[in-house]
Design a protein around this motif. Structure first.
Motif, mmCIF file in Angstrom:
data_model
loop_
_atom_site.group_PDB
_atom_site.id
_atom_site.type_symbol
_atom_site.label_atom_id
_atom_site.label_comp_id
_atom_site.label_asym_id
_atom_site.label_seq_id
_atom_site.Cartn_x
_atom_site.Cartn_y
_atom_site.Cartn_z
ATOM 1 N N LEU A 1 26.121 -3.747 71.178
ATOM 2 C CA LEU A 1 26.244 -5.010 70.444
ATOM 3 C C LEU A 1 24.975 -5.297 69.659
ATOM 4 C CD1 LEU A 1 27.651 -7.704 69.762
ATOM 5 C CD2 LEU A 1 26.601 -8.612 71.842
ATOM 6 N N PHE A 2 23.807 -5.151 70.288
ATOM 7 C CA PHE A 2 22.545 -5.396 69.604
ATOM 8 C C PHE A 2 22.357 -4.454 68.418
ATOM 9 C CE2 PHE A 2 20.420 -7.211 73.657
ATOM 10 C CZ PHE A 2 21.004 -8.435 73.429
ATOM 11 N N LYS A 3 22.718 -3.190 68.587
ATOM 12 C CA LYS A 3 22.592 -2.213 67.497
ATOM 13 C C LYS A 3 23.502 -2.587 66.330
ATOM 14 C CE LYS A 3 21.747 1.693 65.443
ATOM 15 N NZ LYS A 3 20.513 2.228 65.016
ATOM 16 N N THR A 4 24.713 -3.039 66.633
ATOM 17 C CA THR A 4 25.651 -3.441 65.591
ATOM 18 C C THR A 4 25.118 -4.641 64.820
ATOM 19 O OG1 THR A 4 27.502 -2.637 66.897
ATOM 20 C CG2 THR A 4 28.017 -4.185 65.135
ATOM 21 N N ILE A 5 24.614 -5.635 65.524
ATOM 22 C CA ILE A 5 24.058 -6.817 64.858
ATOM 23 C C ILE A 5 22.880 -6.421 63.978
ATOM 24 C CG2 ILE A 5 22.799 -8.971 65.249
ATOM 25 C CD1 ILE A 5 24.603 -9.428 67.689
ATOM 26 N N LYS A 6 22.014 -5.576 64.486
ATOM 27 C CA LYS A 6 20.858 -5.161 63.708
ATOM 28 C C LYS A 6 21.253 -4.372 62.467
ATOM 29 C CE LYS A 6 17.597 -4.908 67.540
ATOM 30 N NZ LYS A 6 16.803 -3.985 68.378
ATOM 31 N N SER A 7 22.162 -3.419 62.615
ATOM 32 C CA SER A 7 22.497 -2.552 61.482
ATOM 33 C C SER A 7 23.359 -3.253 60.437
ATOM 34 C CB SER A 7 23.187 -1.281 61.969
ATOM 35 O OG SER A 7 24.420 -1.586 62.573
ATOM 36 N N GLU A 8 24.216 -4.187 60.852
ATOM 37 C CA GLU A 8 25.089 -4.862 59.890
ATOM 38 C C GLU A 8 24.487 -6.140 59.329
ATOM 39 O OE1 GLU A 8 28.882 -5.579 61.657
ATOM 40 O OE2 GLU A 8 29.392 -3.446 61.763
ATOM 41 N N LEU A 9 23.609 -6.786 60.077
ATOM 42 C CA LEU A 9 23.143 -8.113 59.675
ATOM 43 C C LEU A 9 21.640 -8.170 59.402
ATOM 44 C CD1 LEU A 9 24.044 -11.115 59.401
ATOM 45 C CD2 LEU A 9 23.389 -11.394 61.783
ATOM 46 N N ILE A 10 20.839 -7.621 60.260
ATOM 47 C CA ILE A 10 19.397 -7.829 60.187
ATOM 48 C C ILE A 10 18.705 -6.886 59.203
ATOM 49 C CG2 ILE A 10 17.247 -7.890 61.531
ATOM 50 C CD1 ILE A 10 19.297 -10.087 62.236
ATOM 51 N N TRP A 11 18.920 -5.591 59.344
ATOM 52 C CA TRP A 11 18.177 -4.622 58.542
ATOM 53 C C TRP A 11 18.482 -4.647 57.047
ATOM 54 C CZ3 TRP A 11 19.316 -0.385 62.647
ATOM 55 C CH2 TRP A 11 18.449 -0.537 63.714
ATOM 56 N N PRO A 12 19.716 -4.908 56.594
ATOM 57 C CA PRO A 12 19.973 -4.852 55.148
ATOM 58 C C PRO A 12 19.372 -6.015 54.344
ATOM 59 C CG PRO A 12 22.023 -4.578 56.380
ATOM 60 C CD PRO A 12 20.965 -4.984 57.345
ATOM 61 N N VAL A 13 18.901 -7.064 55.011
ATOM 62 C CA VAL A 13 18.449 -8.271 54.317
ATOM 63 C C VAL A 13 16.965 -8.502 54.598
ATOM 64 C CG1 VAL A 13 18.803 -10.767 54.126
ATOM 65 C CG2 VAL A 13 20.742 -9.277 54.596
ATOM 66 N N THR A 14 16.255 -8.988 53.583
ATOM 67 C CA THR A 14 14.882 -9.439 53.781
ATOM 68 C C THR A 14 14.924 -10.925 54.089
ATOM 69 O OG1 THR A 14 14.077 -7.799 52.205
ATOM 70 C CG2 THR A 14 12.603 -9.629 52.711
ATOM 71 N N TRP A 15 14.506 -11.293 55.264
ATOM 72 C CA TRP A 15 14.595 -12.675 55.732
ATOM 73 C C TRP A 15 13.290 -13.413 55.444
ATOM 74 C CZ3 TRP A 15 19.349 -14.080 57.153
ATOM 75 C CH2 TRP A 15 20.237 -13.080 57.509
ATOM 76 N N GLN A 16 13.410 -14.693 55.122
ATOM 77 C CA GLN A 16 12.237 -15.509 54.820
ATOM 78 C C GLN A 16 11.632 -16.150 56.070
ATOM 79 O OE1 GLN A 16 10.925 -15.582 51.771
ATOM 80 N NE2 GLN A 16 12.538 -14.137 51.211
ATOM 81 N N SER A 17 12.470 -16.420 57.065
ATOM 82 C CA SER A 17 11.955 -17.055 58.281
ATOM 83 C C SER A 17 12.779 -16.636 59.490
ATOM 84 C CB SER A 17 11.997 -18.582 58.150
ATOM 85 O OG SER A 17 13.331 -19.039 58.164
ATOM 86 N N ARG A 18 12.217 -16.858 60.640
ATOM 87 C CA ARG A 18 12.905 -16.550 61.893
ATOM 88 C C ARG A 18 14.126 -17.455 62.075
ATOM 89 N NH1 ARG A 18 11.020 -14.669 67.334
ATOM 90 N NH2 ARG A 18 12.571 -15.454 68.769
ATOM 91 N N LYS A 19 14.015 -18.698 61.614
ATOM 92 C CA LYS A 19 15.120 -19.655 61.750
ATOM 93 C C LYS A 19 16.351 -19.171 60.974
ATOM 94 C CE LYS A 19 16.578 -23.510 63.412
ATOM 95 N NZ LYS A 19 16.842 -23.600 64.834
ATOM 96 N N GLN A 20 16.159 -18.585 59.813
ATOM 97 C CA GLN A 20 17.266 -18.026 59.044
ATOM 98 C C GLN A 20 17.968 -16.925 59.827
ATOM 99 O OE1 GLN A 20 15.450 -16.674 55.427
ATOM 100 N NE2 GLN A 20 16.244 -18.434 54.283
#
Length: 54
Positions: A16-35
């Motif tokens: 589950l963590f790997k899926t969230i990271k690969s589909e949601l977290i890694w493709p985007v440059t985030w501005q803040s932790r809250k986002q």
């Protein structure tokens, strides 16, 4: 869960963590932790329906 010391006990959560990271977290440059926190909450909330039909 077969008990202490079994490496396969945590495999579903790790997947589950790997899926969230690969589909949601890694493709985007985030501005803040809250986002990131809000995006993860929306992702999980969309996956699991908060209301069940009775």
């Amino acid at each position: 869960m077969s008990g202490r010391g079994n490496c396969y006990d945590n495999s579903l959560v790790e997947t589950l963590f790997k899926t969230i990271k690969s589909e949601l977290i890694w493709p985007v440059t985030w501005q803040s932790r809250k986002q990131v926190e809000n995006a993860i909450a929306r992702y999980i909330g969309g996956f699991y329906k908060p209301f069940k039909r009775h």
